[in-house]
Scaffold this active site. Structure first.
Site, mmCIF file in Angstrom:
data_model
loop_
_atom_site.group_PDB
_atom_site.id
_atom_site.type_symbol
_atom_site.label_atom_id
_atom_site.label_comp_id
_atom_site.label_asym_id
_atom_site.label_seq_id
_atom_site.Cartn_x
_atom_site.Cartn_y
_atom_site.Cartn_z
ATOM 1 N N HIS A 188 1.822 4.578 -2.781
ATOM 2 C CA HIS A 188 1.976 6.016 -2.513
ATOM 3 C C HIS A 188 3.385 6.470 -2.915
ATOM 4 C CE1 HIS A 188 -1.826 6.720 -0.509
ATOM 5 N NE2 HIS A 188 -1.594 5.849 0.458
ATOM 6 N N HIS B 222 0.834 -1.199 0.000
ATOM 7 C CA HIS B 222 0.000 0.000 0.000
ATOM 8 C C HIS B 222 0.880 1.264 0.000
ATOM 9 C CE1 HIS B 222 -3.686 2.321 1.212
ATOM 10 N NE2 HIS B 222 -2.761 3.133 1.670
ATOM 11 N N GLU B 223 1.797 1.328 0.957
ATOM 12 C CA GLU B 223 2.644 2.516 1.059
ATOM 13 C C GLU B 223 3.564 2.636 -0.160
ATOM 14 O OE1 GLU B 223 1.718 4.673 3.065
ATOM 15 O OE2 GLU B 223 0.478 3.382 4.336
ATOM 16 N N GLU C 282 -4.666 7.722 -3.086
ATOM 17 C CA GLU C 282 -5.125 6.449 -2.533
ATOM 18 C C GLU C 282 -5.378 5.430 -3.653
ATOM 19 O OE1 GLU C 282 -4.757 6.202 0.570
ATOM 20 O OE2 GLU C 282 -5.832 4.401 1.136
HETATM 21 ZN ZN ZN Z 1 -3.073 5.213 1.865
#
Ligand code: ZN
Length: 510
Positions: free
Chosen positions: A276, A272-273, A304
Site C-alpha cells: 500500500h 502487505h502495508e 489491495e
Molecule cells: Zn490492505
C-alpha cells in the site's frame, strides 16, 4: 497545455481541491496518531477534533463554488478532452462532487446514528453469541443503506448493489464480479477438498518460534527498504489493526503489529502495508495538482492488488525466502538456522479451512469473501431476510469450505462491516488478489529474470513496472481499464487459480 496556460476556472478549481486535500491529510494524520501514539486520555478531545475535520472536509467537498467551477470546466472543450489527464481529472471531480451532494443530510445523520447504535449492539451480540438481539439494529442499518444506494444510483436500471460498490470500486458491476467469482469459487472449493483428501500438510511448527519484537521490527524495515519504500518520506509504526495512510506529498505512514510467537503474521502484515505504501509513494502528489483526483488512488481493489502482490506473490515465494531467510537468521541470531529454504517456503503456503476470515490463509480467504458477497447481495435484493442470515451463512460455509459453523460468533457475527452499513466492500479484497495474480503473470512474462532478481534481494524492476503501469496514473483510468491496459485482457480468475496451485500443490506434496 502547460500549467501556466491553464484557464482560471480550472486552476481555481484545483486550488479548492488542494484545500480539501490538505484538510483531509490533517484528518488522516490525527487518525494515524489515534491508532499509534495517542494516550488513552486523549480519546474524547480527539473525537471532537476528528468530527470537526470531517465536517470541514465535507463542507469543502460540497461547496457550491466547486459545482460551478466544474460546470465551467466541463463546457471548456479545449480543456475538457476526455483523452487528456485534465479531462480525466474533471470527470473524476464531477463523480466526487455528485456523490458528496447526492445524499440528503437527514439520511446521512440517521445512518450515522444507526451505525453507532448497531456497533454497540453488535459487540455484545458477538460476545454473547446472540444473533437475535442484533436483528433489529442490523435491519435498520440495512434499510438506510438501501435508501442510500437508491440516492447514489446513476440510472434507474442500476442494481442497488452497484451504487454501493461504486464507493470503493468506481465503475464495477456486481454481475461482472459474480462472473469472475463464481468459477473461482467452485475451483477453489474443489482445490481445498483435494488438499484435505490427498495432500500432506507441510511442517509448520518452527514458525511459532519466539522472536523478540524489536528484532522483527528491524528485519521488517530492512525488507521494506529493499522493496523500495522510501523511509525519508515515510515511517513504520506499531498498531492493533495494521493500516497504511498516504497523507500527502512526502509523507506515507505504514503500521504493523507484532507477536512474539507469530513472526509470519508480522512480516506478512508489514509486507502487505508496504505494498500500500509503495503505491501511495508512487502516485505523483508533488506539484500544483495535489488534492485533485490525479493525485489519488484508483480503487480499493487496485490498492489491495499492490499490497497482496508484495505480501503473497513476492513474500511467499521461494525466491524471496532464498534472499530473506539468511537475512532473518542474521537479525534473529540464527533462529531458523536448521530450516532450509524449501521447508520454510512450504510452511508459508498452507491452505487450511478455518472459521475466521482475518485469520485465514491466502487460498481459503477468497472463499470467505465470496460467501459475504453472495449474502450481502441477496440481502440488498430482498432475497434474504436478516433473520435468516445465520442459516444461509452456515449452509454456504459448509458448501464452500466444508466446515460446520459451531456458533454465530464464529459465523455471521464475526465482522464489524455490516453494522457500519459497509456493503460492497468485501469483494474488493478478492479483487485485489485477482488483480495482483493477473498482473503477476504479465510482469513475469515481461521481466523473465524476475525470480533471479528477487532471490538476490533486487526489487527495482518489479517496483518500476508497478510505477509505470499502475501508480503514476492516479485516477486517470478506471480499475478495469488499468488491468486491461497493463495485462492486455479483462480480469479473469485463471491467473489467481494458477498462482495458488503453483504454490500450494508442492507444499502439500501434490
Ligand atoms: Zn490492505
Amino acid at each position: 497545455m502547460t500549467t501556466a496556460t491553464l484557464p482560471k476556472h480550472y486552476t481555481d478549481l484545483c486550488a479548492l481541491m488542494r484545500t480539501k486535500g490538505t484538510l483531509g491529510s490533517v484528518a488522516a494524520l490525527v487518525g494515524w496518531d489515534q491508532e499509534t501514539y495517542m494516550p488513552a486520555g486523549g480519546a474524547q478531545a480527539r473525537g471532537e477534533q476528528s468530527a470537526l475535520l470531517a465536517r470541514l472536509v465535507h463542507q469543502h467537498a460540497t461547496d457550491q463554488k466547486v459545482g460551478e467551477l466544474i460546470v465551467k470546466c466541463e463546457v471548456d472543450s479545449e480543456l475538457n478532452n476526455p483523452e487528456s489527464e485534465h479531462g480525466a481529472n474533471i470527470r473524476e471531480m464531477r463523480r466526487d462532487y455528485d456523490k458528496a451532494t447526492k445524499l440528503p443530510s437527514d439520511l446521512v445523520a440517521n445512518l450515522a446514528q444507526a451505525q453507532s447504535e448497531a456497533q454497540d449492539v453488535w459487540k455484545s451480540a458477538r460476545a454473547n453469541n446472540d444473533f437475535e438481539s442484533f436483528v433489529p439494529a442490523l435491519t435498520k442499518v440495512m434499510d438506510l443503506t438501501k435508501e442510500k444506494a437508491s440516492c447514489l444510483k446513476t440510472d434507474e436500471h442500476e442494481e442497488l448493489y452497484d451504487a454501493l460498490l461504486g464507493e470503493y470500486e468506481p465503475g464495477a458491476k456486481a454481475t461482472e464480479i459474480a462472473a469472475v467469482f463464481e468459477p473461482l469459487r467452485d475451483r477453489l472449493s474443489a482445490f481445498i477438498a483435494e488438499l484435505r483428501d490427498n495432500g500432506t500438510a507441510p511442517r509448520v511448527d518452527f514458525l511459532s518460534r519466539e522472536i523478540p519484537v524489536e528484532k522483527q521490527h528491524a528485519f521488517g524495515q530492512e525488507v521494506t527498504a529493499a522493496f523500495g519504500f522510501d523511509y525519508s518520506k515515510g515511517r513504520l509504526d506499531t498498531t492493533t489493526h495494521p493500516f497504511c495512510s498516504g497523507f500527502g506529498p512526502g509523507d506515507t505512514r505504514m503500521t504493523t503489529r507484532y507477536s512474539l510467537t507469530n513472526f509470519p503474521d508480522a512480516i506478512g502484515s508489514t509486507m502487505h502495508e508496504c505494498g500500500h505504501g509503495l503505491y501511495e509513494q508512487g502516485i505523483p502528489k508533488d506539484g500544483p495538482f495535489w488534492g485533485t483526483p490525479m493525485t489519488d488512488s484508483i480503487s480499493l481493489g487496485i490498492h489491495e492488488s499492490q499490497s497482496r502482490m508484495w505480501e503473497n506473490m513476492v513474500g511467499r515465494s521461494k525466491a524471496f525466502w532464498t534472499w530473506a531467510l539468511p537475512l532473518a537468521n542474521k537479525h534473529f541470531d540464527g533462529a531458523f538456522d536448521d530450516i532450509d529454504v524449501e521447508t520454510f517456503t512450504k510452511a508459508m503456503n498452507t491452505a487450511t479451512p478455518s472459521f475466521i476470515r482475518v485469520e485465514s490463509d491466502e487460498s481459503t480467504y477468497n472463499l470467505h469473501v465470496m460467501l459475504r458477497f453472495e449474502l450481502e447481495r441477496a440481502m440488498l435484493r430482498n432475497e434474504l431476510a436478516i433473520k435468516d442470515l445465520p442459516e444461509a451463512w452456515n449452509a454456504k460455509f459448509k458448501d464452500f469450505l466444508g466446515l460446520d459453523v459451531p456458533n454465530d460468533a464464529t459465523g455471521c457475527l464475526q465482522d464489524v462491516h455490516w453494522s457500519f452499513g459497509l456493503v460492497g466492500y468485501f469483494p474488493t479484497y478478492s479483487l485485489g488478489n485477482l488483480n495482483a495474480a493477473q498482473m503477476w503473470e504479465t510482469i513475469n512474462e515481461q521481466i523473465p529474470e524476475l525470480n533471479d532478481q528477487i532471490a538476490r534481494g533486487e526489487f527495482g524492476a518489479l517496483l518500476n513496472w508497478t510505477r509505470e503501469h499502475i501508480h503514476q496514473h492516479g485516477r486517470r483510468y478506471t480499475a478495469s481499464e488499468v488491468i486491461e491496459r497493463a495485462t492486455g485482457k479483462p480480469l479473469e480468475s485463471d491467473p489467481l487459480m494458477r498462482h495458488l496451485e503453483s504454490r500450494v500443490r508442492p507444499a502439500y506434496g501434490l
